[in-house]
Design a protein around this motif. Structure first.
Motif, PDB file in Angstrom:
ATOM      1  N   UNK A   1     -59.444   9.176  20.938  1.00  0.00           N
ATOM      2  CA  UNK A   1     -58.684  10.263  20.301  1.00  0.00           C
ATOM      3  C   UNK A   1     -58.617  10.056  18.793  1.00  0.00           C
ATOM      4  N   UNK A   2     -58.360   8.803  18.366  1.00  0.00           N
ATOM      5  CA  UNK A   2     -58.292   8.547  16.926  1.00  0.00           C
ATOM      6  C   UNK A   2     -59.642   8.797  16.265  1.00  0.00           C
TER       7      UNK A   2
ATOM      8  N   UNK B   1     -59.375   5.490  25.750  1.00  0.00           N
ATOM      9  CA  UNK B   1     -58.923   6.875  25.544  1.00  0.00           C
ATOM     10  C   UNK B   1     -58.218   7.014  24.207  1.00  0.00           C
ATOM     11  N   UNK B   2     -57.328   6.059  23.922  1.00  0.00           N
ATOM     12  CA  UNK B   2     -56.563   6.208  22.685  1.00  0.00           C
ATOM     13  C   UNK B   2     -57.455   5.991  21.467  1.00  0.00           C
TER      14      UNK B   2
ATOM     15  N   UNK C   1     -60.436  12.489  16.129  1.00  0.00           N
ATOM     16  CA  UNK C   1     -59.640  13.166  15.106  1.00  0.00           C
ATOM     17  C   UNK C   1     -60.237  12.980  13.730  1.00  0.00           C
TER      18      UNK C   1
END
Lengths: 334, 184
Positions: free
Chosen positions: A130-131, A126-127, A134
């Motif tokens: 997100x990066x 998930x993290x 972005x």
């Protein structure tokens, strides 16, 4: 040569039915077939071949765990979409490419192949997602900004002759000196009409008219009339071009100077040297009782830089952060 | 085929500036989060980078929206500003100052808002176990995201505001230092 071919065959021979080699071979076969057909059948075969190639390459990428697989797949899929649905603008597809690739990157992490179900991915994924997303969205924004400036240049093409060195956002790259202001194009377009109108006129009437043009005239209606006859594709910037005409004696005839001036936005550098100003000169001479007009090709007038009209200062040097006479710029009195 | 993609004018100055600004602001904000929010350092860097990316994208989207809504005459000011760093037909400097100050303020507010909600959503999405009570982590995923959107923590708000003020001031100072070498 034969060795390389044998190696290629070895590489592309499918080890089993369900493998990337199968799809590549199918793509090759369809492509060869499409060469011997025509029209719609050819198109269909070519598209099927390309789809098969995309699947094969994606399979290969997943098998070899290439990092760029999602981006490759997204690009291939968008090219396919562009072929199938040509009315979707290519710039939109280009903007969609990075986020689409980001979503494709996430897909294997939240889709379970064995049970055929979707689930929320684990925290680490998930993290990372997100990066990655972005960064992809930021890339999309940059692409969109590029297309936005392109569309502005389509509306105001003459701006490309200007100097962009003060800009914080864009810079000129290739083709810096190839651009010409639209004024040149306008003057080029009106020159046959001008020649036709001024040829074979009574010289005495002509001389009176030319004498009255010894001061610069705008001749708005006359030029509007001329321009309305032409079939130049109109752009948003056309309202900023004004045309001036002036005549001065030259030998026994007159020289008629047509100038196209730019009234739109321009840089601080262009205020001094004016790269927009275009001029066309027509020589009008008497031949017996009649007049003869010959127009030269229009050109861009580059004014000489004079020390009082031009400074090499950039815009931040013109910013005054502290009062004059304070600090190192004390001797610089302006 | 690629005739729609002209490279006569390329926005690489703003791209380079944005990459550098992202690096600087991520570093500064991560440091402030570590000091103020008592989170592990690795989380802080991830948080700071993610919410900075989100706010940059939000500012871009805001800009695209504004330019799309502007009438043709005002769009010329924008074009003139972006291309030539001058405001077309605005010669008075107070007008330029007013426009630029209000623009910068709006962007700063958008950044603060996006980053504030962004850090809440991030915490809910990524680490339910960090900084929250145990029963919170048993909530389903979308419930956690929803409650992160609705609830407001003033302590975090002030931290975000402080972090943004610091990082933006640092970038401004760096830009000014970069200009001063030509300023003579």
């Amino acid at each position: 040569m034969i060795k390389a071919f044998r190696k290629l065959v070895q590489l592309l021979r499918p080890p089993q039915w369900g493998s990337w080699q199968t799809f590549i071979c199918v793509a090759l076969g369809l492509f060869l077939l499409s060469l011997f057909t025509a029209d719609l059948r050819r198109e269909a075969l070519a598209i099927a071949s390309f789809a098969s190639l995309s699947i094969g390459l994606t399979w290969l990428g997943l098998e070899q765990a290439w990092i760029f697989t999602p981006w490759m797949t997204a690009a291939l899929a968008l090219v396919l979409i562009h072929t199938l649905l040509p009315f979707i603008s290519p710039s939109l597809l280009m903007i969609l490419w990075p986020p689409f690739a980001g979503l494709l990157w996430l897909t294997p992490h939240c889709f379970d192949v064995e049970t055929n179900t979707w689930h929320t991915p684990v925290t680490l994924i998930r993290q990372r997602f997100l990066l990655i997303m972005g960064v992809q969205l930021l890339l999309s924004c940059w692409l969109q900004f590029h297309f936005l400036t392109q569309s502005w240049l389509d509306q105001y093409p003459s701006l490309l002759v200007d100097d962009f060195q003060d800009s914080f956002f864009v810079a000129k790259t290739i083709g810096r000196d190839r651009a010409r202001p639209r004024g040149v194009q306008f003057l080029q377009a009106i020159s046959p009409t001008v020649e036709r109108r001024l040829n074979q006129q009574d010289w005495r009437v002509m001389a009176d008219w030319l004498n009255s043009l010894s001061v610069t005239h705008e001749l708005t209606e006359y030029t509007q009339d001329l321009l309305s006859e032409l079939n130049i594709e109109p752009t948003a910037e056309d309202q900023f071009w004004i045309f001036q005409v002036r005549a001065f004696p030259q030998g026994d005839g007159y020289d008629l100077a047509w100038q196209a001036q730019w009234e739109g936005p321009r840089s601080a550098q262009a205020r001094a040297i004016d790269p927009y100003l275009s001029e066309m000169r027509c020589a009008i001479t008497p031949t017996g009782q009649m007049s003869t007009a010959t127009c030269q090709a229009p050109y861009v007038v580059i004014r000489k830089r004079t020390s009082d009209s031009f400074t090499d200062e950039r815009w931040w040097q013109r910013l005054r952060l502290w009062p004059r006479g304070f600090g190192r710029d004390a001797d610089d009195s302006g | 085929m690629l005739d729609f993609f002209s490279l006569a004018l390329v926005p690489y100055p703003i791209i380079v500036f944005q990459i550098l600004a992202l690096l600087v602001s991520t570093a500064i904000e991560a440091w402030i989060f570590a000091r103020k929010l008592y989170l592990p350092r690795k989380f802080c860097v991830q948080y700071a980078l993610t919410i900075n990316l989100a706010s940059t994208v939000a500012v871009w989207l805001f800009g695209f929206l504004v330019q799309a809504l502007l009438p043709t005459q005002s769009k010329l000011f924008v074009i003139s500003y972006l291309f030539f760093q001058t405001l077309y037909t605005f010669e008075e400097s107070w007008m330029v100052n007013l426009i630029s100050v209000s623009g910068v303020l709006t962007i700063f507010m958008i950044v603060c808002l996006v980053e504030f909600k962004g850090i809440d959503i991030l915490e809910a999405v990524l680490y339910p176990e960090v900084g929250d009570a145990k029963e919170e982590s048993k909530q389903p995923f979308w419930d956690r995201v929803y409650s992160a959107i609705v609830q407001t923590d003033t302590d975090k708000l002030s931290t975000i505001f402080l972090a943004n003020a610091c990082s933006n001031s640092a970038i401004l100072i760096l830009v000014l230092i970069a200009f001063v070498q030509w300023y003579d």
